[in-house]
Design an enzyme around this catalytic site. Structure first.
Site, PDB file in Angstrom:
ATOM      1  N   HIS A 140       0.492  -1.469   0.109  1.00  0.00           N
ATOM      2  CA  HIS A 140       0.314  -0.059   0.445  1.00  0.00           C
ATOM      3  C   HIS A 140       0.641   1.061   0.472  1.00  0.00           C
ATOM      4  O   HIS A 140       0.066   2.104   0.444  1.00  0.00           O
ATOM      5  CB  HIS A 140      -1.096  -0.446   0.996  1.00  0.00           C
ATOM      6  CG  HIS A 140      -1.830  -1.164   0.861  1.00  0.00           C
ATOM      7  ND1 HIS A 140      -2.560  -1.531  -0.101  1.00  0.00           N
ATOM      8  CD2 HIS A 140      -2.743  -1.653   2.237  1.00  0.00           C
ATOM      9  CE1 HIS A 140      -2.852  -2.214  -0.380  1.00  0.00           C
ATOM     10  NE2 HIS A 140      -3.372  -2.964   2.022  1.00  0.00           N
ATOM     11  N   HIS A 214      -9.467   1.484   0.437  1.00  0.00           N
ATOM     12  CA  HIS A 214      -9.988   0.435   1.823  1.00  0.00           C
ATOM     13  C   HIS A 214     -11.078  -0.012   2.603  1.00  0.00           C
ATOM     14  O   HIS A 214     -10.418  -0.126   4.049  1.00  0.00           O
ATOM     15  CB  HIS A 214      -8.287   0.727   1.819  1.00  0.00           C
ATOM     16  CG  HIS A 214      -7.983  -0.804   2.227  1.00  0.00           C
ATOM     17  ND1 HIS A 214      -7.886  -1.703   2.985  1.00  0.00           N
ATOM     18  CD2 HIS A 214      -6.526  -0.898   2.352  1.00  0.00           C
ATOM     19  CE1 HIS A 214      -8.256  -2.386   3.470  1.00  0.00           C
ATOM     20  NE2 HIS A 214      -6.634  -2.767   2.242  1.00  0.00           N
ATOM     21  N   GLN A 323      -9.451  -6.720  -5.556  1.00  0.00           N
ATOM     22  CA  GLN A 323      -8.828  -7.349  -4.521  1.00  0.00           C
ATOM     23  C   GLN A 323     -10.464  -8.024  -3.714  1.00  0.00           C
ATOM     24  O   GLN A 323     -10.606  -7.599  -2.721  1.00  0.00           O
ATOM     25  CB  GLN A 323      -7.414  -6.757  -3.766  1.00  0.00           C
ATOM     26  CG  GLN A 323      -6.822  -7.617  -2.298  1.00  0.00           C
ATOM     27  CD  GLN A 323      -5.817  -8.075  -2.878  1.00  0.00           C
ATOM     28  OE1 GLN A 323      -5.164  -8.334  -4.256  1.00  0.00           O
ATOM     29  NE2 GLN A 323      -5.485  -9.133  -2.237  1.00  0.00           N
ATOM     30  N   GLU A 351     -11.357  -4.361  -3.000  1.00  0.00           N
ATOM     31  CA  GLU A 351     -10.623  -3.141  -3.701  1.00  0.00           C
ATOM     32  C   GLU A 351     -10.222  -2.787  -5.144  1.00  0.00           C
ATOM     33  O   GLU A 351      -9.652  -3.802  -5.917  1.00  0.00           O
ATOM     34  CB  GLU A 351      -8.947  -3.272  -2.579  1.00  0.00           C
ATOM     35  CG  GLU A 351      -9.090  -3.103  -1.356  1.00  0.00           C
ATOM     36  CD  GLU A 351      -7.930  -3.773  -0.773  1.00  0.00           C
ATOM     37  OE1 GLU A 351      -6.302  -3.930  -1.179  1.00  0.00           O
ATOM     38  OE2 GLU A 351      -8.602  -4.499  -0.706  1.00  0.00           O
TER      39      GLU A 351
END
Ligand code: BGC
Length: 386
Positions: A140, A214, A323, A351
């Site tokens: 990230h 997120h 994701q 995500e």
């Protein structure tokens, strides 16, 4: 930039002042149907800069709160099948709760969402080294000045719309990445109960970029239960299997015949603990799915249904991947809103993104942004009931 910012701050201070006189519907979390549009409120300071809380409300009283620290979404209050609102994302009641924020709850992620193997990549013959924060990987975007941890500039959308634009200049060399990158993210809440997220970025040197959001969802209401009873459909015939460090091997594997086949709706918990290598490596689902799509436009990535509340979340995007992360690393050490303890699998993330570690996988869709080009992407979280 400056004058607009000052006006915003002034307006925020004024509003804060009047709210302290007339009571703050935002702070008390009461339905704010009288305030269709956007409300702002001072929310403390971070790095010596004022943080503003933005409350987006549509004509149905649906409400999303965000702030210019990390572009974090603090809450999404959505109706169940009886019309009762509940907050469907994990989060904290105060700014302090988000500093630090190890699970990246609600935050904007960049410069590079998900993992870069060994914290390194080579671009135009030059090797770049990034700070590592996930075993051997960079996760990230790095360690210090990542998009979830910096103060953005916020500007309300014009025309009374329920929306806000956040901008941030990520300087050349920040967290080891090349180029001055200007990022712009707009959140808009419309009357179709859609939260629309528009991302834009430009650079003055070629650099990888992978932006995502997120938020941790629990459609039964945050902090109430795990998400194993939610049903999910993921519109993906393939996923990117990972190695022991959760780095894609490069293979695009068919989901057919595996516990990652969600092409027809299935309970999240039905196969999550199956003895399948990929689930053991991820401690559950923590995988990038290759979204089925025709062309570059918006495509449905996933649809999630929570049977007790009837809430449905549909995620669509222009991105190639999503994701699906089932909060496997939540372990009860984070206490969130109203003292709720966030335990293992108490939320899921979807995500939307490019594939993890793309800078080291030339066979994946490219994440390299070049000077003169503009990166643009869109993701919509649409809420309804069944
Ligand atoms: C990753 C997880 C990670 C989580 C919180 C997700 O995007 O896929 O592996 O634990 O973010 O950092």
């Amino acid at each position: 930039m400056m004058p607009r910012y000052s006006v915003t701050v002034f307006a925020a201070l004024l509003l804060g002042f009047s709210l302290s006189f007339f009571g703050s519907p935002v702070a008390q979390g009461a339905p704010s149907k009288h305030h269709h549009g956007l409300q702002t409120q001072p929310f403390g300071t971070q790095d010596g800069r004022p943080i503003t809380l933005y409350t987006l409300t549509n004509s149905h009283g649906v409400e999303v709160r965000t702030m210019n620290y990390g572009g974090i979404i603090l809450s999404m209050r959505m109706p169940n099948r009886k019309g009762q609102l509940a907050d469907v994302v994990l989060g904290h009641d105060t700014l302090e709760g988000y500093v630090p924020n190890p699970p990246y709850i609600g935050a904007l992620i960049g410069r590079y969402g998900n993992r870069i193997a060994n914290g390194t990549f080579t671009l135009d013959g030059k090797t770049y080294t990034l700070p590592k924060n996930d075993g051997p990987n960079t996760l990230h975007g790095g360690v210090k000045r990542t998009f979830d941890k910096v103060v953005w500039d916020g500007a309300p959308l014009k025309g009374g719309k329920a929306g806000v634009t956040f901008t941030y200049l990520s300087k050349d060399g920040e967290e080891g990445f090349p180029g001055n990158v200007k990022v712009k993210v707009t959140y808009t809440l419309n009357d179709e109960n859609e939260l629309v997220i528009d991302y834009e970025a430009t650079t003055d040197k070629a650099t990888p970029i992978n932006l995502t959001q997120h938020s941790y969802f629990n459609l039964a209401g945050e902090g109430t239960s795990d998400i194993l009873n939610h049903e999910i459909m993921i519109s993906a015939d393939r996923f990117t299997p990972v190695d022991k460090n959760l780095i894609p091997t490069g293979e695009l594997r068919a989901v057919k015949g595996t516990p990652l086949d969600f092409t027809t709706p299935m309970k999240i918990g039905a196969r999550i603990d199956d003895n399948y290598e990929q689930l053991l490596l991820g401690h559950g689902y923590d995988h990038n799915f290759v979204i089925n799509r025709q062309g570059d436009g918006m495509a449905l990535a996933a649809r999630v249904y929570e049977p007790t509340s009837g809430r449905v979340l549909e995620v669509s995007t222009t991105q190639p991947g999503v994701q699906f992360y089932t909060g496997n690393f939540l372990d009860g050490t984070v206490t969130g809103k109203q003292g709720h303890v966030y335990k293992r699998r108490y939320a899921f993330c979807l995500e939307t993104q490019h594939f993890p570690d793309s800078p080291n996988h030339p066979e994946f869709p490219s994440t390299i942004l070049k000077p003169g080009d503009t990166f643009q992407s869109k993701t919509i979280f649409k809420f309804s009931t069944r």
